[in-house]
Design an enzyme around this catalytic site. Sequence first.
Site, short mmCIF file in Angstrom:
data_model
loop_
_atom_site.label_atom_id
_atom_site.label_comp_id
_atom_site.label_asym_id
_atom_site.label_seq_id
_atom_site.Cartn_x
_atom_site.Cartn_y
_atom_site.Cartn_z
N LYS A 9 0.82 -1.21 0.00
CA LYS A 9 0.00 0.00 0.00
C LYS A 9 0.86 1.27 0.00
O LYS A 9 2.08 1.22 0.22
CB LYS A 9 -0.91 -0.04 1.23
CG LYS A 9 -1.97 -1.15 1.18
CD LYS A 9 -2.86 -1.08 2.42
CE LYS A 9 -4.00 -2.08 2.37
NZ LYS A 9 -4.88 -1.93 3.56
N TYR A 49 -12.50 -2.01 -3.46
CA TYR A 49 -12.98 -2.04 -2.07
C TYR A 49 -14.50 -1.89 -1.97
O TYR A 49 -15.01 -1.52 -0.90
CB TYR A 49 -12.27 -0.95 -1.25
CG TYR A 49 -10.89 -1.35 -0.76
CD1 TYR A 49 -10.73 -2.43 0.12
CD2 TYR A 49 -9.76 -0.66 -1.14
CE1 TYR A 49 -9.48 -2.80 0.59
CE2 TYR A 49 -8.49 -1.03 -0.67
CZ TYR A 49 -8.37 -2.10 0.19
OH TYR A 49 -7.13 -2.46 0.67
N PHE A 57 -15.20 4.12 7.28
CA PHE A 57 -13.85 4.48 6.83
C PHE A 57 -13.66 4.41 5.31
O PHE A 57 -12.56 4.60 4.81
CB PHE A 57 -12.82 3.58 7.54
CG PHE A 57 -12.98 2.10 7.30
CD1 PHE A 57 -12.52 1.50 6.14
CD2 PHE A 57 -13.59 1.29 8.25
CE1 PHE A 57 -12.66 0.14 5.92
CE2 PHE A 57 -13.73 -0.08 8.05
CZ PHE A 57 -13.27 -0.65 6.87
N ARG A 85 -2.21 -14.29 4.87
CA ARG A 85 -2.87 -13.53 5.95
C ARG A 85 -2.07 -13.66 7.25
O ARG A 85 -1.97 -12.72 8.04
CB ARG A 85 -4.31 -14.04 6.17
CG ARG A 85 -5.28 -13.79 5.03
CD ARG A 85 -5.64 -12.35 4.79
NE ARG A 85 -6.20 -11.68 5.94
CZ ARG A 85 -6.84 -10.51 5.89
NH1 ARG A 85 -7.00 -9.89 4.72
NH2 ARG A 85 -7.29 -9.95 6.96
N THR A 91 -5.24 -6.65 11.02
CA THR A 91 -5.53 -5.38 10.33
C THR A 91 -4.93 -4.19 11.09
O THR A 91 -4.34 -3.29 10.48
CB THR A 91 -7.06 -5.18 10.21
OG1 THR A 91 -7.62 -6.35 9.60
CG2 THR A 91 -7.41 -3.97 9.39
N ARG A 102 2.77 -6.38 9.13
CA ARG A 102 2.11 -5.19 9.68
C ARG A 102 2.72 -4.76 11.01
O ARG A 102 2.86 -3.56 11.28
CB ARG A 102 0.60 -5.44 9.80
CG ARG A 102 -0.10 -5.30 8.44
CD ARG A 102 -1.51 -5.80 8.47
NE ARG A 102 -2.28 -5.34 7.31
CZ ARG A 102 -3.48 -5.82 7.00
NH1 ARG A 102 -4.04 -6.76 7.73
NH2 ARG A 102 -4.12 -5.36 5.95
N ASN A 112 -1.79 0.51 6.84
CA ASN A 112 -1.30 -0.77 7.38
C ASN A 112 -0.49 -1.60 6.39
O ASN A 112 -0.45 -2.82 6.49
CB ASN A 112 -2.45 -1.55 8.00
CG ASN A 112 -3.54 -1.88 7.01
OD1 ASN A 112 -3.42 -1.55 5.83
ND2 ASN A 112 -4.57 -2.56 7.46
N HIS A 115 -2.18 -5.35 1.69
CA HIS A 115 -3.49 -5.99 1.53
C HIS A 115 -3.26 -7.46 1.18
O HIS A 115 -2.31 -7.78 0.47
CB HIS A 115 -4.29 -5.33 0.39
CG HIS A 115 -5.46 -6.16 -0.05
ND1 HIS A 115 -6.69 -6.09 0.59
CD2 HIS A 115 -5.58 -7.13 -1.01
CE1 HIS A 115 -7.51 -6.96 0.02
NE2 HIS A 115 -6.87 -7.60 -0.95
N GLU A 126 -10.11 -10.95 -6.97
CA GLU A 126 -9.14 -9.84 -6.88
C GLU A 126 -8.00 -9.98 -7.89
O GLU A 126 -7.53 -8.99 -8.45
CB GLU A 126 -8.58 -9.77 -5.45
CG GLU A 126 -9.65 -9.34 -4.44
CD GLU A 126 -9.13 -9.27 -3.00
OE1 GLU A 126 -9.91 -8.87 -2.13
OE2 GLU A 126 -7.95 -9.59 -2.77
#
Length: 141
Positions: A9, A49, A57, A85, A91, A102, A112, A115, A126
């Site tokens: 990100k 998203y 948010f 993950r 998150t 993270r 963060n 993704h 995705e």
Amino acid sequence: MELTLSIIKPDATDKNIIGKIYSRFEQNGFRIVAAKMLHLNYDLAAGFYAIHKDKAFYQELINYMTSAPVMIQVLEAENAVAKHREIMGATNPKDAKEGTIRRDFASSIDKNAVHGSDSIENAKIEIAYFFKDDEIYSNIS
Ligand code: IDP
Ligand code: MG
């Protein structure tokens, strides 16, 4: 073998740590089988998203995801979705376990660092959102 979608990100591309995050993927047995850098526009980020469009948010998330280039990749490994993950961490970086991406590289719940797809079904959606089949150098589909 399985494929998952990863995005590094804007906060992480800003910090110049694409390579450090790629090392985490490689150290944990992932192959990077597709990759591209993109500066997402509003529509592309909003579509990606869309699942969060009713969350408080959402606007903040789209503003942030369009604020600088992102690095998008397809990762291949056994149990790629769940394993990715796991190495990403929670998150909110404050809740992320030691040694996760993270925990080590993210500053806050909104910025963060990474993704990762959250299910095999969403990984397929995705991946197809960003890559054509002939841009993915994997033997599995
Ligand atoms: P995930 O990225 O761990 O799958 P999601 O719940 O799918 O987390 O949320 C998507 C993204 O939206 C998060 O990675 C984060 O950037 C942002 N986000 C989630 N919850 C909040 C929040 O409470 N405030 C601000 N941003 C948030
Ligand atoms: Mg998610």
